[in-house]
Enzyme design. Structure first.
Site, PDB file in Angstrom:
ATOM      1  N   HIS A   1     -15.062 104.783 133.360  1.00 32.20           N
ATOM      2  CA  HIS A   1     -15.486 105.177 132.029  1.00 32.20           C
ATOM      3  C   HIS A   1     -15.874 103.947 131.238  1.00 32.20           C
ATOM      4  O   HIS A   1     -15.212 102.913 131.339  1.00 32.20           O
ATOM      5  CB  HIS A   1     -14.363 105.936 131.296  1.00 32.20           C
TER       6      HIS A   1
ATOM      7  N   ASP B   1     -13.772 114.461 133.880  1.00 30.07           N
ATOM      8  CA  ASP B   1     -14.567 115.325 134.757  1.00 30.07           C
ATOM      9  C   ASP B   1     -13.934 115.555 136.124  1.00 30.07           C
ATOM     10  O   ASP B   1     -14.267 116.528 136.799  1.00 30.07           O
ATOM     11  CB  ASP B   1     -15.973 114.736 134.934  1.00 30.07           C
TER      12      ASP B   1
HETATM   13  C1  LIG Z   1     -18.948 106.270 133.684  1.00 34.04           C
HETATM   14  C2  LIG Z   1     -19.693 105.066 134.162  1.00 34.04           C
HETATM   15  C3  LIG Z   1     -21.205 105.335 134.050  1.00 34.04           C
HETATM   16  C4  LIG Z   1     -19.309 103.882 133.286  1.00 34.04           C
HETATM   17  O1  LIG Z   1     -20.136 102.884 133.631  1.00 34.04           O
HETATM   18  P1  LIG Z   1     -20.140 101.404 133.072  1.00 34.04           P
HETATM   19  O2  LIG Z   1     -19.256 101.208 131.921  1.00 34.04           O
HETATM   20  O3  LIG Z   1     -21.572 101.082 132.889  1.00 34.04           O
HETATM   21  O4  LIG Z   1     -19.501 100.621 134.248  1.00 34.04           O
HETATM   22  P2  LIG Z   1     -20.306 100.074 135.480  1.00 34.04           P
HETATM   23  O5  LIG Z   1     -21.163 101.148 136.076  1.00 34.04           O
HETATM   24  O6  LIG Z   1     -21.001  98.824 135.064  1.00 34.04           O
HETATM   25  O7  LIG Z   1     -19.125  99.766 136.469  1.00 34.04           O
HETATM   26  C5  LIG Z   1     -18.420  98.532 136.510  1.00 34.04           C
HETATM   27  C6  LIG Z   1     -18.045  98.284 137.967  1.00 34.04           C
HETATM   28  O8  LIG Z   1     -17.225  99.351 138.441  1.00 34.04           O
HETATM   29  C7  LIG Z   1     -17.887 100.045 139.485  1.00 34.04           C
HETATM   30  N1  LIG Z   1     -17.744 101.466 139.238  1.00 34.04           N
HETATM   31  C8  LIG Z   1     -17.714 102.086 138.059  1.00 34.04           C
HETATM   32  N2  LIG Z   1     -17.538 103.392 138.217  1.00 34.04           N
HETATM   33  C9  LIG Z   1     -17.454 103.580 139.545  1.00 34.04           C
HETATM   34  C10 LIG Z   1     -17.275 104.719 140.322  1.00 34.04           C
HETATM   35  N3  LIG Z   1     -17.167 105.910 139.751  1.00 34.04           N
HETATM   36  N4  LIG Z   1     -17.229 104.581 141.658  1.00 34.04           N
HETATM   37  C11 LIG Z   1     -17.337 103.381 142.225  1.00 34.04           C
HETATM   38  N5  LIG Z   1     -17.520 102.251 141.519  1.00 34.04           N
HETATM   39  C12 LIG Z   1     -17.575 102.357 140.197  1.00 34.04           C
HETATM   40  C13 LIG Z   1     -19.362  99.656 139.374  1.00 34.04           C
HETATM   41  O9  LIG Z   1     -20.029  99.755 140.591  1.00 34.04           O
HETATM   42  C14 LIG Z   1     -19.247  98.248 138.883  1.00 34.04           C
HETATM   43  O10 LIG Z   1     -18.897  97.434 139.962  1.00 34.04           O
HETATM   44  P3  LIG Z   1     -19.590  96.006 140.145  1.00 34.04           P
HETATM   45  O11 LIG Z   1     -19.179  95.241 138.922  1.00 34.04           O
HETATM   46  O12 LIG Z   1     -19.007  95.519 141.405  1.00 34.04           O
HETATM   47  O13 LIG Z   1     -21.049  96.263 140.204  1.00 34.04           O
HETATM   48  C15 LIG Z   1     -19.338 104.732 135.631  1.00 34.04           C
HETATM   49  O14 LIG Z   1     -17.956 104.466 135.730  1.00 34.04           O
HETATM   50  C16 LIG Z   1     -19.755 105.838 136.568  1.00 34.04           C
HETATM   51  O15 LIG Z   1     -20.922 105.869 136.972  1.00 34.04           O
HETATM   52  N6  LIG Z   1     -18.829 106.760 136.930  1.00 34.04           N
HETATM   53  C17 LIG Z   1     -19.163 107.870 137.780  1.00 34.04           C
HETATM   54  C18 LIG Z   1     -19.836 108.954 136.958  1.00 34.04           C
HETATM   55  C19 LIG Z   1     -18.863 109.669 136.056  1.00 34.04           C
HETATM   56  O16 LIG Z   1     -17.778 110.044 136.450  1.00 34.04           O
HETATM   57  N7  LIG Z   1     -19.320 109.896 134.801  1.00 34.04           N
HETATM   58  C20 LIG Z   1     -18.540 110.615 133.826  1.00 34.04           C
HETATM   59  C21 LIG Z   1     -18.056 109.720 132.727  1.00 34.04           C
HETATM   60  S1  LIG Z   1     -16.996 110.599 131.626  1.00 34.04           S
END
Ligand SMILES: CC(C)(COP(=O)(O)OP(=O)(O)OC[C@H]1O[C@@H](n2cnc3c(N)ncnc32)[C@H](O)[C@@H]1OP(=O)(O)O)[C@@H](O)C(=O)NCCC(=O)NCCS
Length: 381
Positions: free
Chosen positions: A267, A318
């Site tokens: 998140h 979720d």
């Molecule tokens: C929610 C979300 C978009 C937040 O993203 P964010 O703050 O931009 O964080 P990032 O995507 O930059 O993630 C940071 C790191 O954690 C990893 N990461 C984050 N969420 C992850 C996940 N669900 N599965 C695997 N790795 C994940 C990223 O790959 C990244 O790793 P890196 O630094 O080695 O590249 C992200 O966690 C995600 O895509 N989750 C899955 C979708 C989801 O459940 N969305 C509902 C949110 S309520």
């Protein structure tokens, strides 16, 4: 050039403050969420979604008389014009319910008795908000019936939003008290969450002095993506793919080794856990116990353990919502539409807050394209 070369630029607007609100507060360190100062767990456990909706729209909890009056207004606004069902019947059967819902709200705008009022009229916006919130459950459930070739069912005025939604979903049979309470609590948990992508998008839309329906249509379109609301559906497809608790550990380790994003984890705001997920996990496991089906909860336990060990990531709301809804028999592609039923309250509250004290939202961007490119006449290109 890399993003870090620009001191004032944060990709994805991470950490950027986009505005001031009195609607909800996320405390990332304490993993807590409050709506208008009240802990969301208290609202989910001791209150109702109707009380939550009132709180978000009017800024305070209703007293008994105010709640009764509010429920009556909601009930009277719950029915959807037949013309909207006619629109939904024209859509191809493969249309995702989120697309159908977005279309329905778009078409609903012109039916609103306050359609022609200026967008900054606070009272008209509240009236529109109540109509938008009231119709969401009816639209989702009857939209589902329509795509199955069934006729819409009249919503029940004597039931709650959760109860009437489940009644239509069940083909005209009332759901039991426990199921209704679970649905009601999940709506409260999903109702509002600060400047998340869909709410921010909604505020951007209304800040042009567009209207509440346009804001909600924007919100639905933005919520649909799997990085936002669409994650609950994707999480369930993943759980189905894993299928058994025995497969879970190998599956998740393989997925991580292949750099897969695990839906329902991580998140932007919560780095020490999502409080809504903690609460809903208990609820989802209780549903499993009552149904004698702990399989999904067991798979979830393994995924949570490995995700924490390997990535230091916690489940978001979720993840438990996915298997809670699955256990309740809700079709998977309705999970994000259910999120909409809840989030219409948060979007509307934010749209009203924005329009009460409006300023156009218009950030800058950094241009990295070429300069001084001569215009070459078409015959010479
Ligand atoms: C929610 C979300 C978009 C937040 O993203 P964010 O703050 O931009 O964080 P990032 O995507 O930059 O993630 C940071 C790191 O954690 C990893 N990461 C984050 N969420 C992850 C996940 N669900 N599965 C695997 N790795 C994940 C990223 O790959 C990244 O790793 P890196 O630094 O080695 O590249 C992200 O966690 C995600 O895509 N989750 C899955 C979708 C989801 O459940 N969305 C509902 C949110 S309520």
């Amino acid at each position: 050039m890399s993003a870090t070369a620009y001191p004032n630029y944060s990709p994805g607007l991470e950490g950027v403050i986009g505005g001031i609100t009195t609607i909800s507060e996320i405390d990332s360190d304490r993993s807590s969420l409050v709506y208008r100062g009240i802990d969301v767990h208290d609202l989910a456990e001791k209150g109702s979604f109707e009380e939550t909706a009132y709180l978000l729209l009017y800024g305070k909890l209703p007293n008994a008389a105010e709640l009764e009056n509010f429920k009556e207004i909601l009930a009277n606004e719950r029915e959807v014009p037949a013309e909207i069902y006619t629109v939904l019947k024209q859509l191809p059967k493969q249309t995702h319910p989120m697309d159908a819902l977005r279309t329905a709200y778009s078409a609903l705008a012109g039916f609103d008795p306050d359609y022609t009022t200026v967008s900054t009229d606070h009272d008209a916006n509240v009236r529109k908000a109540v109509r938008i919130v009231a119709k969401a459950g009816t639209l989702v459930a009857n939209g589902h019936r329509i795509r199955q070739g069934q006729e819409p069912i009249a919503p029940r005025k004597d039931l709650s939003i959760a109860g009437s939604f489940l009644y239509i979903m069940n083909g005209g049979t009332e759901a039991d008290e426990f199921t209704t309470k679970v649905m009601d609590a999940s709506l409260t948990l999903y109702a509002e969450h600060g400047y998340n992508a869909s709410t921010f998008a909604c505020r951007v839309t209304v800040a042009t002095l567009s209207d509440l329906y346009s804001g909600v249509v924007t919100g639905i379109g933005t919520l649909k993506g799997p990085l936002h609301g669409g994650a609950n559906e994707e999480a369930m497809y993943m759980l189905q793919e894993i299928a058994t608790p025995e497969n879970a550990e190998a599956w998740i380790r393989d997925a991580l080794a292949n750099k897969k994003k695990i839906m329902g984890f991580g998140h932007r705001e919560y780095k020490k856990g999502d409080s809504r997920a903690m609460y809903l996990t208990q609820v989802a496991k209780e549903i499993g116990r009552r149904m004698g089906n702990t399989k999904w909860g067991d798979i979830a336990d393994t995924l949570e353990r490995v995700m924490l060990e390997e990535k230091n990531l916690y489940p978001n709301v979720d993840f438990p919502a996915a298997y809670a809804y699955f256990l309740l028999g809700i079709p998977i592609d309705l999970y994000t539409p259910i999120f909409v039923i809840a989030r219409t309250t948060g979007w509307a509250a934010h749209a009203i807050e924005q329009l009460d004290n409006n300023r156009l939202i218009r950030p800058k961007c950094i241009y990295e394209g070429p300069h001084n490119v001569p215009f070459i006449p078409i015959v010479e290109r």
